[in-house]
Design an enzyme around this catalytic site. Sequence first.
Site, PDB file in Angstrom:
ATOM      1  N   GLY A   1       3.781  56.726  67.604  1.00 44.52           N
ATOM      2  CA  GLY A   1       3.371  57.970  66.965  1.00 44.52           C
ATOM      3  C   GLY A   1       1.930  58.345  67.214  1.00 44.52           C
TER       4      GLY A   1
ATOM      5  NE  ARG B   1       6.346  48.236  72.076  1.00 44.74           N
ATOM      6  CZ  ARG B   1       6.748  48.646  70.887  1.00 44.74           C
ATOM      7  NH1 ARG B   1       7.534  47.877  70.153  1.00 44.74           N
ATOM      8  NH2 ARG B   1       6.388  49.823  70.410  1.00 44.74           N
TER       9      ARG B   1
END
Length: 444
Positions: free
Chosen positions: A165, A293
């Site tokens: 974000g 990831r």
Amino acid sequence: MFDSVLVANRGEIARRIIRTVRGMGLRAVAVHSEADADLPFVREADDAVLLGPANPAQSYLDIDKVLQAARTTGARAVHPGYGFLAENAAFARAVIDAGLVWIGPDPKAIEQMGDKINARNLMEAAGVPVAAGTREPVSDLAQAERAAAEIGYPVMVKAAAGGGGIGMGVARDDESLAKAFEQACRAAARFGGEPAILLERYIERARHVEVQILGLADGTVVALGERDCSVQRRHQKVVEESPSPGVTPELRERMLAAAVRAGEAVSYRGAGTVECLVDADAQDFVFLEMNTRLQVEHPVTELVTGLDLVEHQIRVAAGETYSVEPRVSGHAIEFRVYAEDPRRFLPGPGKIGVWEEPAGEGVRIDSGYAAGNTVTPFYDPLMAKLCVAGATREEALERGREAVAAFRIEGPKHNLPFCAELLDHPEFVSGDYDTGLVSRMRKA
């Protein structure tokens, strides 16, 4: 299979990875800064190497020091966790060039998905739904204004690089666009220089839902269900749950299929996440980004599937071939326990005087601290992840209330009062909430 793994991270995620590494009979090597020398993950590793001062640039982000630690300890593989160097393609290549096993996707996939504009275009070509938006970087405000006029307000403005974000802002007119664009440019500069900004159509009542994928060594990509990450402050996740209470079976089927196509498009290997925005009213979705990831919120997927995602990351990296048939059962919720003010969500570091974790059926704690440790201001203020699971969402909610009430932390500020407030909020309890929930709670 290699015999040892260096964990290039800190805190709760390092501790969590070390647990699986040692459980597989492998040797776990920790690296740490001076500030983290007394944390549990350092003690629990088979070997530990001091990298340098608290400043991440002189410790956890110093690629040469991390590789030297691997050489010194004889570690044969490197697991990056999340954050720091986890999505750094140069680090992944350096690990491979050093003759070590990289526990993660191919560096090319990291690069392809690291740029949000490139990722968006790749996903569109692969048949994954994307929002109306820019296909090339927007480099100045005049260009942004033209793009916004073409897309139509409101628009989401964000840096093309970086995750979590960072730099995101909503613009509803030209005036707010100028502010959001400046904010995104500052964020872009922190990730490497020239401003590269992306504009997309903003969904008014959106849910943030992501699909966990696992790319196997034989090239197969499987979807392991979805997680709802809509409880956010400042576009940062606070609470996650699986399955999403706002996704219908038909929408779930389409999202999981799209996530598999996304993984196949970049020949993905290991654990990854395809993040989407769901229009809560239209019951439709668009691609947001892909995280190459392990995610902070991976435990809720583990709780509903029974899989150890870190173990699968290691097995895939070792080249083992096998099949996975995902089955989702029950419901799980994760509460991120931060050292922060529960009203304003600002960091509140300090020495921990009392640390008493809840326990019981369906309760899991992934913690990075213990009594006597100090939460320093140098890193993310995440102290622990409190996870609860039950046969139903209602059972998980009740276990969450009991566990939050039983978790005692004294010393640093913490957000457990917010978690308790959330668990009794009508919108959250009903499951009919969106990414604006926390803002509405704080304005009430």
